[in-house]
Each structure stands twice: as C-alpha cells, then as structure tokens.
Design a protein around this motif. Structure first.
Motif, PDB file in Angstrom:
ATOM      1  N   ALA A 302       0.832  -1.208   0.000  1.00 31.64           N
ATOM      2  CA  ALA A 302       0.000   0.000   0.000  1.00 31.64           C
ATOM      3  C   ALA A 302       0.863   1.254   0.000  1.00 31.64           C
ATOM      4  O   ALA A 302       1.896   1.311   0.665  1.00 31.64           O
ATOM      5  N   ARG A 303       0.471   2.249  -0.756  1.00 32.62           N
ATOM      6  CA  ARG A 303       1.180   3.531  -0.769  1.00 32.62           C
ATOM      7  C   ARG A 303       0.417   4.525   0.081  1.00 32.62           C
ATOM      8  O   ARG A 303      -0.802   4.449   0.204  1.00 32.62           O
ATOM      9  N   PRO A 304       1.129   5.498   0.653  1.00 27.13           N
ATOM     10  CA  PRO A 304       0.514   6.465   1.575  1.00 27.13           C
ATOM     11  C   PRO A 304      -0.788   7.077   1.046  1.00 27.13           C
ATOM     12  O   PRO A 304      -1.774   7.166   1.769  1.00 27.13           O
ATOM     13  N   ASP A 305      -0.810   7.508  -0.199  1.00 28.34           N
ATOM     14  CA  ASP A 305      -2.020   8.180  -0.685  1.00 28.34           C
ATOM     15  C   ASP A 305      -2.766   7.361  -1.730  1.00 28.34           C
ATOM     16  O   ASP A 305      -3.655   7.860  -2.407  1.00 28.34           O
TER      17      ASP A 305
ATOM     18  N   VAL B 125      16.282   6.173   0.750  1.00 29.83           N
ATOM     19  CA  VAL B 125      16.204   4.709   0.849  1.00 29.83           C
ATOM     20  C   VAL B 125      14.788   4.280   0.457  1.00 29.83           C
ATOM     21  O   VAL B 125      13.915   4.045   1.283  1.00 29.83           O
ATOM     22  N   ALA B 126      14.569   4.230  -0.840  1.00 28.23           N
ATOM     23  CA  ALA B 126      13.242   3.926  -1.388  1.00 28.23           C
ATOM     24  C   ALA B 126      13.425   3.467  -2.823  1.00 28.23           C
ATOM     25  O   ALA B 126      14.414   3.794  -3.465  1.00 28.23           O
ATOM     26  N   GLN B 142       7.550   9.125   0.552  1.00 31.89           N
ATOM     27  CA  GLN B 142       6.742   9.378   1.744  1.00 31.89           C
ATOM     28  C   GLN B 142       7.087   8.399   2.864  1.00 31.89           C
ATOM     29  O   GLN B 142       7.008   7.194   2.677  1.00 31.89           O
ATOM     30  N   ASN B 143       7.452   8.959   4.015  1.00 31.69           N
ATOM     31  CA  ASN B 143       7.753   8.151   5.193  1.00 31.69           C
ATOM     32  C   ASN B 143       8.947   7.218   4.998  1.00 31.69           C
ATOM     33  O   ASN B 143       9.082   6.207   5.682  1.00 31.69           O
ATOM     34  N   ARG B 144       9.807   7.538   4.017  1.00 32.18           N
ATOM     35  CA  ARG B 144      11.053   6.796   3.839  1.00 32.18           C
ATOM     36  C   ARG B 144      12.201   7.684   4.296  1.00 32.18           C
ATOM     37  O   ARG B 144      12.114   8.894   4.219  1.00 32.18           O
ATOM     38  N   TRP B 145      13.290   7.049   4.728  1.00 36.93           N
ATOM     39  CA  TRP B 145      14.426   7.836   5.147  1.00 36.93           C
ATOM     40  C   TRP B 145      15.211   8.337   3.939  1.00 36.93           C
ATOM     41  O   TRP B 145      15.306   7.646   2.915  1.00 36.93           O
ATOM     42  N   CYS B 146      15.774   9.548   4.087  1.00 37.49           N
ATOM     43  CA  CYS B 146      16.747  10.047   3.125  1.00 37.49           C
ATOM     44  C   CYS B 146      17.992  10.411   3.922  1.00 37.49           C
ATOM     45  O   CYS B 146      17.925  11.214   4.857  1.00 37.49           O
ATOM     46  N   ILE B 147      19.117   9.771   3.572  1.00 36.70           N
ATOM     47  CA  ILE B 147      20.349   9.969   4.335  1.00 36.70           C
ATOM     48  C   ILE B 147      21.230  10.998   3.626  1.00 36.70           C
ATOM     49  O   ILE B 147      21.545  10.854   2.442  1.00 36.70           O
ATOM     50  N   LEU B 148      21.635  12.055   4.343  1.00 40.60           N
ATOM     51  CA  LEU B 148      22.583  13.041   3.809  1.00 40.60           C
ATOM     52  C   LEU B 148      23.968  12.774   4.394  1.00 40.60           C
ATOM     53  O   LEU B 148      24.080  12.447   5.579  1.00 40.60           O
ATOM     54  N   THR B 149      24.983  12.908   3.556  1.00 35.79           N
ATOM     55  CA  THR B 149      26.358  12.703   4.038  1.00 35.79           C
ATOM     56  C   THR B 149      27.230  13.880   3.607  1.00 35.79           C
ATOM     57  O   THR B 149      28.189  13.700   2.850  1.00 35.79           O
ATOM     58  N   PRO B 150      26.933  15.089   4.094  1.00 39.30           N
ATOM     59  CA  PRO B 150      27.701  16.259   3.662  1.00 39.30           C
ATOM     60  C   PRO B 150      29.162  16.175   4.121  1.00 39.30           C
ATOM     61  O   PRO B 150      29.413  15.837   5.287  1.00 39.30           O
ATOM     62  N   ALA B 171      10.018  12.752   2.936  1.00 36.39           N
ATOM     63  CA  ALA B 171      11.037  11.883   3.533  1.00 36.39           C
ATOM     64  C   ALA B 171      11.420  12.356   4.937  1.00 36.39           C
ATOM     65  O   ALA B 171      11.147  13.495   5.318  1.00 36.39           O
ATOM     66  N   ILE B 172      12.041  11.450   5.680  1.00 32.74           N
ATOM     67  CA  ILE B 172      12.596  11.764   6.987  1.00 32.74           C
ATOM     68  C   ILE B 172      14.103  11.823   6.775  1.00 32.74           C
ATOM     69  O   ILE B 172      14.705  10.872   6.274  1.00 32.74           O
ATOM     70  N   VAL B 173      14.718  12.941   7.127  1.00 27.57           N
ATOM     71  CA  VAL B 173      16.127  13.147   6.797  1.00 27.57           C
ATOM     72  C   VAL B 173      17.027  12.813   7.974  1.00 27.57           C
ATOM     73  O   VAL B 173      16.736  13.179   9.111  1.00 27.57           O
ATOM     74  N   GLU B 174      18.091  12.080   7.696  1.00 26.11           N
ATOM     75  CA  GLU B 174      19.079  11.774   8.727  1.00 26.11           C
ATOM     76  C   GLU B 174      20.468  12.033   8.139  1.00 26.11           C
ATOM     77  O   GLU B 174      20.683  11.844   6.947  1.00 26.11           O
ATOM     78  N   THR B 175      21.397  12.477   8.985  1.00 27.58           N
ATOM     79  CA  THR B 175      22.746  12.801   8.509  1.00 27.58           C
ATOM     80  C   THR B 175      23.758  11.854   9.150  1.00 27.58           C
ATOM     81  O   THR B 175      23.638  11.528  10.331  1.00 27.58           O
ATOM     82  N   MET B 176      24.690  11.372   8.358  1.00 29.06           N
ATOM     83  CA  MET B 176      25.763  10.533   8.896  1.00 29.06           C
ATOM     84  C   MET B 176      26.982  10.643   7.984  1.00 29.06           C
ATOM     85  O   MET B 176      26.925  11.306   6.946  1.00 29.06           O
TER      86      MET B 176
END
Lengths: 311, 311
Positions: A302-305, B125-126, B142-150, B171-176
């Motif tokens: 299922a997709r969010p929307d 990550v999708a 939507q509701n997937r993580w996106c990882i930034l590595t600046p 997306a939900i952003v995380e940095t590492m």
C-alpha cells in the motif's frame, strides 16, 4: 468418489489446517468437518470461529468416522501422530498431510498404516508468514500448486479423491516422487527461508550497525527478507531436520555461486555482475506470467495516498 | 532559503529522478523544473508525461540556471557527469545526488567542484523493482528515510536547503558520515540484493530441477527474492564495484553465520535452528512498528476474491 468424502477430519488447526477447514466449508467439500487439535487454546478459537462441525482434542475420536484425514502438524510430529491415529481409521479411509517435506513423511507414516487405508501425501505450496487458527483464509490455495507424492501402489481412487479435494480448494495438482519433491522445494522454498533467516540474524548481531539503523533503513531491500524470516519456527526447524540432504546439496550450489560472485566483486569484474543481474529478470517475468506473483511494483504494498506506480 | 530553489534540475529521469520530478511538482517544491537526460527515448517520455517545465539532452544548458542540481544517474557515472557539469553551475548553486553508495561518490565529485558550489550527497532509501521514467510516482519517498552525508565544512545553508527539499517530498532526513552510510546500506540493501541475485541465478542453472518447476513452485518463498533480483542491472553493478569493502565485510559475516547454520543442519541441532528462527521475528515486528513495512500477510499481495487474512 464424492460419497467417500462425507466426513473430513483436519488434524492441527494452524494457518494451513484452518485454511483447509475454511475452504472446505466455503466450497462445499465435506458434509461433516471435524477439527482435531491438542492445544486447548487452539480448540477454543476453532469453536469461536466455527471452523468445523465438531472440534475435539482426541485423535481417536476425531478420526474415527472420517473418510479423509489431513495431518496439518509440523513434519517432525507427523510420524507420532500417524502412529497414534492409524488404529482408529475406519476401513477405506484415506490419510493425507500437508508437510513441506515428503521423503521423511512417507517413511515415518507408512509403517503405521493398516493395509486397508491409503496414504496420499500432499504439499500445498502456499502460505503466509502468520501462524495459528486466526491467520487462515479460504482462498489461500487458489491458483497455487499442490504436489501429491503417492507411494507406488497407492490405490488410484484414493489419489483421485485427494486430487478432487485440492482442486475443490482451487489448487492445481501435480504428482511427482517424494525425492524429486524434496529437491524442488529445497531450492524454491527451503534454502530461500534459510538464507532469509540467516541474513536477518547477521543484521541483528552486528556491532558496527545498530538494530535501530537496520530497522530504519530496511526499505532498501532487507525488509523483503524479514517476511519469510517471520515464519513459524517449529515448522521450519522440522523442515531442515527432515530434508537435510537436499537442503545441503542446494546450499552447496548457492555457496559456489556466491563465491564466484564475491570474487567478481573483489576483482571489480563489472561484466560478470551485469551479466548475472540481467539474467535474473527473466525468471521473475516467468513467475508473474504464470500467475504465481503480482506484477505490481513492490508487491503492491500500500502507498501512503493510494496512487499507483507505472507498470 | 526557499528562493534559492527557484529552479531545480534533475539529471537522469529513471525511477528515482522521475519520482523526484513528480514529487517536486505535486508538492510545489520548485518554480521551474528542468529535466536533463542523454537518452532521446527517455527525453521523449519526459515530454510526453510532462514531468518538467523544460527537458534537454544538454548538461551545460540544463544546469546553467539551476539553484539545485540532483544527479540521479548510476553511481559509476556520477564522477564523469559532475566533471562535465561543474563548470556550468551558477555561483551558489547546490549539487546533490541520490546514489546508493556515498564514499566513492564524494571522492568522485569533490575534485570537480568550484569553491562557490556546495555538494550535499543524498540517498533516499526507497525504490521499486521497476526502472525508467514511466515507473516513478510522487509518493515514493513518503515516510522513507533520506540519508545526507555532507563532507566536513559544507555550508549549513546548503544542507538545510537539501533537507527541506527532501522533507517536502515526504522523507525523513538523517545525517551521517559517508563511511557509516556505506556500512549500514551494505547490510540493509546491498548484501540482500546480492544474495537475491545469487539464489535466482543458482535456481536458473540447476540441471536436477527445471526452470519451469522453479517458476511453478516459487510461492514457497523463492518468488520474494525475484523481486529485488529484477532491479536495474547497471545501477547494481555500480553499487558493488563502488562499495566493495563494506559489501565484502558484511558478506563475510553472512557467510560465517551461514556456515554455522549449515553445521546445525548437518548435525541435526534443532535447538540452534529453533533459537535463530524465533529471534528473527522481532526484527520484522520492529520494521512494521516503525511504518517501514506493511503488517498485511504476504505483503498484502492481492487475493483472488479480495478476502483478507487474519492479522
């Protein structure tokens, strides 16, 4: 033929057993449906869900009047259950099962059977990652294969009756030897489960990557493996203990191929990688074309929307 | 911040690039959307699907006026593409990417960048198993993580702008660090893909089990693996060539665990099998609880008559 199946007894009301009971009811495959389970908690659910006409914890009582008895217990327990119920089968009654391994099941059951009872081993290739009487559903076997492995000399009428029963549940029936079944399932089911369990275990045990990171970033592929690694532990322990030779044979092939692939990565052989990664698409296309898999992207999760993807 | 993102250029309109273009349009993240692709056939689809305000085959032209340029090409091509476009970036423009490997991408891009442009590497990550401009959709992130590595010393405003863009896509952003990213993704994505490709190859090459049997009886578990083994071959070749060390490290762990499991099967150690098979359920529960996976049985694959399973 059909009058032989007046009474059907299902022994073990887990995912598969309860799906058979639901399907037999929905598709009118038995006049009288008996559920047998040793677990009082399971029997209670069977009664609450009205999965059978009669529910009992006694094997002797449950199978006494049955024309067809289907054992839906873990393969490691089938021999003991067959030994206990065999004396109570009525003359002409057919015994069957749903075990994922067939060679060991035939060997465990046959010695206990009286000469006027036939054993028609069956394996419906269907399931989900959930277990127990609440998780079954009547359509589980629709358009799925059910493999029969009757020992040589089995009464053809008994094979025909079991075939008709599974076709009634919507399955496509195929017959092969127990040995070939165990080899085919080792590669299409047992080894896939083993490596899924294995990589989930590997990920859980890392000290350089936290369990929280594994969970968060699982959408990159890992989460697909966790589904089958959530299957019933008892059932799968028994599968690997009873289909040891075929699993080890297929695992040996898997390891050889993985060693070659590892070498290609280590030496930067992009052509070898590209070649394999291109070949493997064809198999999925075949599975989708044969109706054994959805063509929807991401299994149609299922997709969010609710919007759909291309293809 | 937002005025810096007047014009966004997406380079490479495959699954990810075309999903970004669709999402940027749907969620109003850019005044002006430019699509750049070398393939005339892809550009034609981009124009037919109206994925951008302007579509071009020229990197120089496409990135000239952009505030944010997102490279959505296979990781093995990112260095060459960055070298070609870097001289054409306007002062203050931000460069980003979506590559599944980050260490090699940072090393390949940084030498080409002018001092007044920032590089903010990103990895959403999708994905799905489909490729190309027709397969994308606006809600993929939507509701997937996106990882930034600046890289150290990256202008904080540039990181904030890319963060806001991905949050705009849902997306939900995380940095590492790039190194940690590559280790995490090796276990959550790269090795899972590798063993999926591997087992599908093993099954295709057997002489004791036919390809037709593999396809027919795939519902026993195998078909789950064929989905990710149907992913884009070029993208995945590049992932393994550029994240070699982390993949080989994680593959080593996987192999050690598989050897132990193989030994448990050979020696009939049911307790060891049961123990692992019980532990692995918890990880899936965590993934479902965190909204990264559906709780529906069988990934919610459609059932013949639409009835649902328990749970």
């Amino acid at each position: 033929m059909r009058d032989r199946l007046h009474t059907v007894a299902v022994v073990g009301l887990g995912l598969i057993g309860s799906s058979i009971a639901r399907g037999a009811r929905t598709y009118g495959l038995a006049e009288n449906l008996v559920a047998v389970d040793r677990e009082p908690a399971v029997l209670e659910r069977v009664r609450a869900l009205r999965l059978a006409d009669h529910a009992t914890g006694s094997l002797a009582e449950g199978v006494a009047g049955a024309d067809l008895v289907i054992l839906c217990v873990p393969v490691g327990a089938i021999g003991a259950v067959a030994a206990e119920l065999a004396p109570h089968l009525k003359p002409g009654a057919i015994l069957s099962d749903v075990g994922s391994v067939k060679g060991s099941v035939v060997a465990a059951v046959m010695p206990h059977l009286k000469s006027d009872n036939a054993f028609v081993p069956a394996h419906p290739v269907a399931g989900t990652e959930y277990s127990g009487p609440d998780s079954g559903f009547a359509t589980l076997f629709q358009n799925r294969w059910c493999i029969l492995t009757p020992p040589e000399g089995t009464e053809p009428e008994a094979v025909a009756a079991v075939t008709a029963f599974w076709e009634g549940l919507g399955a496509i029936v195929e017959t092969m030897s127990p040995e070939h079944h165990d080899l085919v399932l080792a590669i299409t089911s047992h080894v896939p489960h083993l490596i899924a369990y294995n990589i989930v275990g590997t990920a859980a045990d890392l000290e350089t990557v936290t369990q929280s990171e594994v969970i968060k970033f699982s959408a990159g592929g890992f989460r697909d493996f966790t589904r089958i690694a959530a299957s019933d532990p008892t059932m799968w322990r028994d599968v690997f203990l009873t289909n040891k030779d075929a699993v080890l044979e297929m695992l040996g092939r898997f390891n050889e191929d993985l060693a070659a692939l590892t070498k290609a990565i280590r030496w930067g052989d992009g052509d070898a990688l590209f070649d394999l990664f291109s070949r493997t698409r064809a198999i999925r296309k075949g599975i989708v074309a044969m109706g054994q898999e959805t063509a929807e992207a991401d299994f149609g999760r299922a997709r969010p929307d609710g919007t759909g993807a291309g293809r």
